[in-house]
Design a protein around this motif. Structure first.
Motif, mmCIF file in Angstrom:
data_model
loop_
_atom_site.group_PDB
_atom_site.id
_atom_site.type_symbol
_atom_site.label_atom_id
_atom_site.label_comp_id
_atom_site.label_asym_id
_atom_site.label_seq_id
_atom_site.Cartn_x
_atom_site.Cartn_y
_atom_site.Cartn_z
ATOM 1 N N ASN A 148 7.220 3.617 4.578
ATOM 2 C CA ASN A 148 6.115 3.195 5.246
ATOM 3 C C ASN A 148 5.494 4.258 6.182
ATOM 4 O OD1 ASN A 148 4.868 1.148 3.714
ATOM 5 N ND2 ASN A 148 4.482 -0.303 5.610
ATOM 6 N N GLN A 179 2.462 5.360 0.859
ATOM 7 C CA GLN A 179 3.909 5.422 0.068
ATOM 8 C C GLN A 179 4.237 6.737 0.266
ATOM 9 O OE1 GLN A 179 3.831 3.476 -3.703
ATOM 10 N NE2 GLN A 179 2.392 1.986 -2.987
ATOM 11 N N GLU A 203 11.771 -0.673 2.291
ATOM 12 C CA GLU A 203 10.995 0.216 3.128
ATOM 13 C C GLU A 203 11.830 1.281 3.885
ATOM 14 O OE1 GLU A 203 7.603 -1.203 5.583
ATOM 15 O OE2 GLU A 203 8.367 -3.097 4.760
ATOM 16 N N ALA A 225 14.231 -3.627 4.942
ATOM 17 C CA ALA A 225 13.815 -2.459 5.562
ATOM 18 C C ALA A 225 14.963 -1.762 6.055
ATOM 19 C CB ALA A 225 12.822 -2.484 6.708
#
Length: 913
Positions: free
Chosen positions: A294, A300, A317, A367
């Motif tokens: 991100n 993207q 992410e 993430a």
């Protein structure tokens, strides 16, 4: 039939998945989330018709009944509105029936179809995240939440809400629903609603029995009758609003709903338009996932193919800038529970450097924050010091609940960066261990396969093997990011899968929450402290052992009449069994005479060469494991730092590695010399505090045998007392040899030793040993009863328990093989004692850690070995600290006989023991 609550997942996906958009700014996070969920369901239920239901635009019949219904809901977010049309079109292109009925909500359509299909005897799965849907659950209708990977049947509703599905509407009506603006009865919250429903039944029953409310005894029960009377109309209105309508007129026959062939060309157009590159590349496969980096503008980067885990299409992410990091920091600050993991350069926690950290707050969403990937061409990453500075308040906040897989390692690594990890509420390794210590290993890969039917990306897949294996900082970010995020995601999902199993047994919850989890920081602190050793003493001992090994080798060759390699089983077989024709006691599976240690031990009683070989093996092992190796293990702190393992032994005892402190021999002079190399620093003394005869004391408690209880209550020498009973004499007249035999009987029987085993150990005939055992049980009948009852209960239940409720499952109790079955029976007798002893010392360590954190005395707890704790204490504080240590250990747990602790003092471990 699968009924998908599209509207529920639309909002959940939008809020759960961080902002994503195409290169021209079209938002796509909710679209990806909803379509991912549908694709996952197709994989899970490939042969079932699947219907996707959404809310229609405009008002419904509930708005006409109550104008304030859902009135306070904010308008649809601007970034969500343009995602609805693409979702609808893609659902149709996937060949799935899309249903939207004016004037009613998606819930009502789902309720109607579920009722119609369920009544024909077909199974119905409703895929939703809406708790109101629990009212639809029947024998045929089940709820599935693919975002949390949970299933809710009738029992599941009872477990979650405390009431059956038929009372869910009453529950919602009584307490109201702020989200939908259902008013409910003023003053009735969740606990009051449950008390009313569990005590009196439905709302109708409550109004028929208003006079009975006061007797229910909940807070406010005395005034609740009046509140119910005053708000009867509101309760009835709330009941109507909360009721899902199950008789909606549908423009089709529910029973005939079917999937049709997917229109791949239309799907391809949408995937191209929305830049779903992974799906586009792999359109014809059932499922794909993505790793997304991100950026601040929400675009993207770095999409790569990624496997799908446990029927959830993942959204991972990679955080490369401060804006994206801030978004995730807010998420973990607000989350009820966060899965946390570190990626490092080494498994050695003292040498490991942090490469990145990962988080997950919802299944399938995670993430990774990299900050030290330094291969050529690596993208720019956030600064490690900056990231840790931002995370430190959260990491050290005990109110921010965290779950990890083996979090002790992460705590130790963070300690190297001056961060004390707090808020460790769950650990999936320990959850699995407490749930069933023997069913499998407790590493993440094994647990993921067992509980989620998911194969994790292995480290070797990324880093290679052997000498050429890369460290994590050298692995390319796209691959590393998926691996790291998966660790956090799978950890969270494992917790969601394992913890409900633990929760079914309150004793196991207590073992986890009161013993295993609080022990994590205790062990971490001990590991970080480490132990001081004298390398010169060990070097000198190594030289002496080397000379002794050479002597033994010469002796062995003389005894054999030729030279041979003492470490070669093949050469040893030839010498022992062909040349010297020693008796063959046991054969290997391939039919060769065994030279295993127990065989050599037996032969050594009668033959010189096996005795020499045994001594050679023992010294050789000491040299390679300790005298040579320990000096090499001294870290930058000047100390050695072992690793304690909570999830290895079946009974709950701790084990240790690098070095293994539990296996240093104490009965041999060489073993004691190794302990002499563990030294106290200048100005300090070592104190070794040891539980005396703890397993015998636990046997007395568990068996409630009067003779044993009396002996310990009087603080008698229990072995002398046993000798007096078994040899029919007075304690004063017991000889040293009789006491030795009594001690062998006491400990032997605890370990399930037979008369045959006792005869071998004492060097007496089997009938004589049998006589001792028989007389022992005559004098201590409670012990015999305990053993018999334990065997029977274990066979019936399949497990035994410690005093505190820790379980040890014994599947071999039903084995057809008699030896395996008898071994399991012996374990059944010993495990409750050994496990209780383990629980007792762990409880003492936790209390000791709490005391050490608050005392001004200069004391460090540095090692734990079996029933012994070892401390470094400043000489000035010795007397006071030693008394407190004994007090804590003796009083941390209570059993029916006194727990006795003996403490010794010295300049080294051997002197102190």
């Amino acid at each position: 039939m699968i009924l998908v609550d599209g509207s529920s997942y639309l909002y959940r996906a939008f809020h759960a998945i961080p902002p994503m958009s195409t290169s021209d700014g079209h938002p796509t996070n909710a679209t990806r989330g909803v379509i991912s969920m549908i694709r996952s369901l197709i994989k899970t239920y490939p042969d079932s018709p699947m219907v996707i239901i959404f809310d229609a635009k405009g008002k419904t019949f509930r708005d006409e009944i109550y104008s304030e219904y859902k009135a306070q809901r904010p308008p649809m977010p601007d970034d969500l509105r343009p995602q609805i049309e693409p979702i609808h079109r893609m659902v149709e292109a996937m060949g799935l029936p899309l249903v939207i009925i004016d004037g009613v909500e998606a819930d009502d359509v789902i309720g109607t179809i579920a009722k119609q299909v369920g009544e024909t005897g077909r199974e119905v799965i409703v895929s939703t995240g809406d708790k109101d849907m629990a009212q639809l659950v029947t024998e045929k209708v089940t709820l599935v939440n693919t975002m949390t990977n949970t299933v809710m049947d009738i029992q599941g509703v009872k477990d979650k809400f405390g009431i059956p599905p038929e009372l869910i509407i009453d529950y919602l009506a009584l307490m109201g629903d702020k989200v939908d603006n259902i008013p409910g009865v003023p003053g009735v919250g969740e606990k009051t609603a449950l008390a009313l429903l569990q005590g009196l039944g439905s709302i109708k029953d409550i109004y028929n029995r208003l006079d009975d409310i006061a007797a229910l005894g909940f807070r406010g029960s005395k005034t609740m009758k009046q509140k119910m009377e005053d708000n009867k109309e509101m309760a009835e209105l709330s009941y109507t609003l909360a009721t899902i309508k199950c008789d909606v007129e549908l423009p089709f026959n529910s029973l005939e709903l079917q999937n049709t062939e997917a229109n791949k060309e239309v799907l391809r157009e949408w995937f191209e338009k929305l830049e779903f590159k992974t799906w586009l590349r792999d359109l014809d496969k059932a499922l794909s996932g993505s790793v997304v980096s991100n950026s601040a503008d929400g675009t993207q980067e770095g999409q790569v193919d990624a496997p799908v885990a446990a029927n959830i299409e993942v959204q991972y992410e990679t955080i490369l800038d401060k804006a994206a990091f801030a978004t995730w920091l807010e998420k973990i600050q607000a989350a009820e529970l966060t899965a946390f993991d570190t990626e490092t350069t080494s498994l050695n926690y003292m040498a490991a450097e942090l490469v990145g950290v990962s988080f997950s707050v919802e299944a399938g969403v995670a993430a990774y924050v990299p900050f030290a990937h330094d291969y050529e061409g690596a993208p720019e990453q956030l600064e490690r010091d900056w990231v840790l500075e931002q995370l430190k308040p959260w990491l050290e906040d005990s109110s921010k609940a965290k779950v990890g897989q083996h979090l002790k390692y992460d705590a130790n690594v963070l300690n190297n960066y001056d961060i004390t990890l707090a808020g460790i509420v769950y650990d999936t390794m320990l959850e699995s261990y407490v749930y069933n210590s023997v069913s499998s290993r407790h590493d993440m890969d094994t647990l993921a396969k067992k509980f989620l039917d998911h194969t994790c990306v292995s480290f070797e897949e990324l880093a290679g093997k052997g000498k050429k294996q890369k460290t994590f900082n050298q692995i390319e970010l796209e691959q590393a990011a998926f691996y790291a995020a998966e660790d956090a995601d799978i950890t969270l999902r494992l917790h969601q899968a394992i913890w409900p199993n633990v929760e079914k047994t309150p004793e196991l919850v207590s073992i986890f929450k009161d013993i295993e989890c609080p022990l994590i920081p205790v062990l971490a602190k001990m590991e970080q402290t480490g132990a001081l050793i004298d390398p010169e003493l060990l070097h000198a001992q190594s030289s002496e052992i080397a000379a002794k090994l050479q002597e033994l080798e010469i002796k062995a060759h003389e005894e054999a009449g030729e030279s041979f390699n003492l470490s070669s089983p093949k050469q040893l077989q030839v010498i022992l069994f062909e040349k010297l024709e020693l008796p063959i006691i046991k054969k290997t599976p391939k039919g060769q005479p065994s030279t295993a240690e127990p065989i050599l031990q037996e032969l050594a009683q009668d033959y010189e060469l096996p005795r020499i070989i045994m001594e050679h093996r023992s010294l050789s092992k000491l040299k390679s494991t300790y005298t040579d190796k320990l000096p090499e293990m001294i870290q930058k702190t000047g100390r050695i730092h072992t690793s304690y393992h909570q999830a290895i032994t079946a009974t709950g005892r701790l084990s240790s590695t690098d070095p293994n402190l539990q296996n240093i021999p104490i009965r041999t002079a060489e073993g004691r010399r190794i302990r002499q190399a563990f030294i106290a620093p200048e100005g300090y003394k070592m104190v070794a505090a040891d539980y005396s005869q703890i397993e015998l004391r636990i046997m007395a408690h568990l068996s409630q045998d009067k003779g044993l209880l009396d002996a310990f209550a009087k603080d008698a020498d229990v072995h002398k007392a046993t000798a007096a009973e078994v040899f029919d004499t007075t304690p004063e007249e017991v000889t040293t040899e009789q006491r030795r035999r009594a001690k062998a009987i006491n400990f032997g029987l605890i370990y399930g030793m037979s008369a045959f085993g006792l005869a071998k150990q004492l060097g007496i005939s089997r009938p004589e040993a049998q006589k001792y055992v028989q007389r022992y049980f005559e004098r201590y009948p409670g012990v015999r009863s305990y053993m018999d009852n334990t065997r029977e209960n274990a066979k019936e239940k399949g497990y035994v328990e410690t005093l505190f409720g820790r379980r040890l499952y014994l599947p071999d109790l039903k084995a057809k093989n008699a030896m395996m079955r008898q071994a399991a029976e012996r374990t059944a007798i010993n495990a409750p004692m050994q496990g209780t002893a383990a629980d007792i010392i762990k409880r003492a360590m936790i209390k000791m850690h709490d005391w050490l954190a608050g005392t001004n005395l200069d004391v460090k707890m540095i090692m734990q070995v079996h029933d012994e704790l070892i401390f470094e204490i400043a000489e000035n504080d010795l007397e006071e600290a030693q008394a407190k240590i004994i007090d804590i250990m003796q009083n941390s747990s209570q059993i029916d006989v006194p727990l006795l602790v003996e403490a010794g003092v010295g300049n080294n471990w051997d002197e102190a023991h």
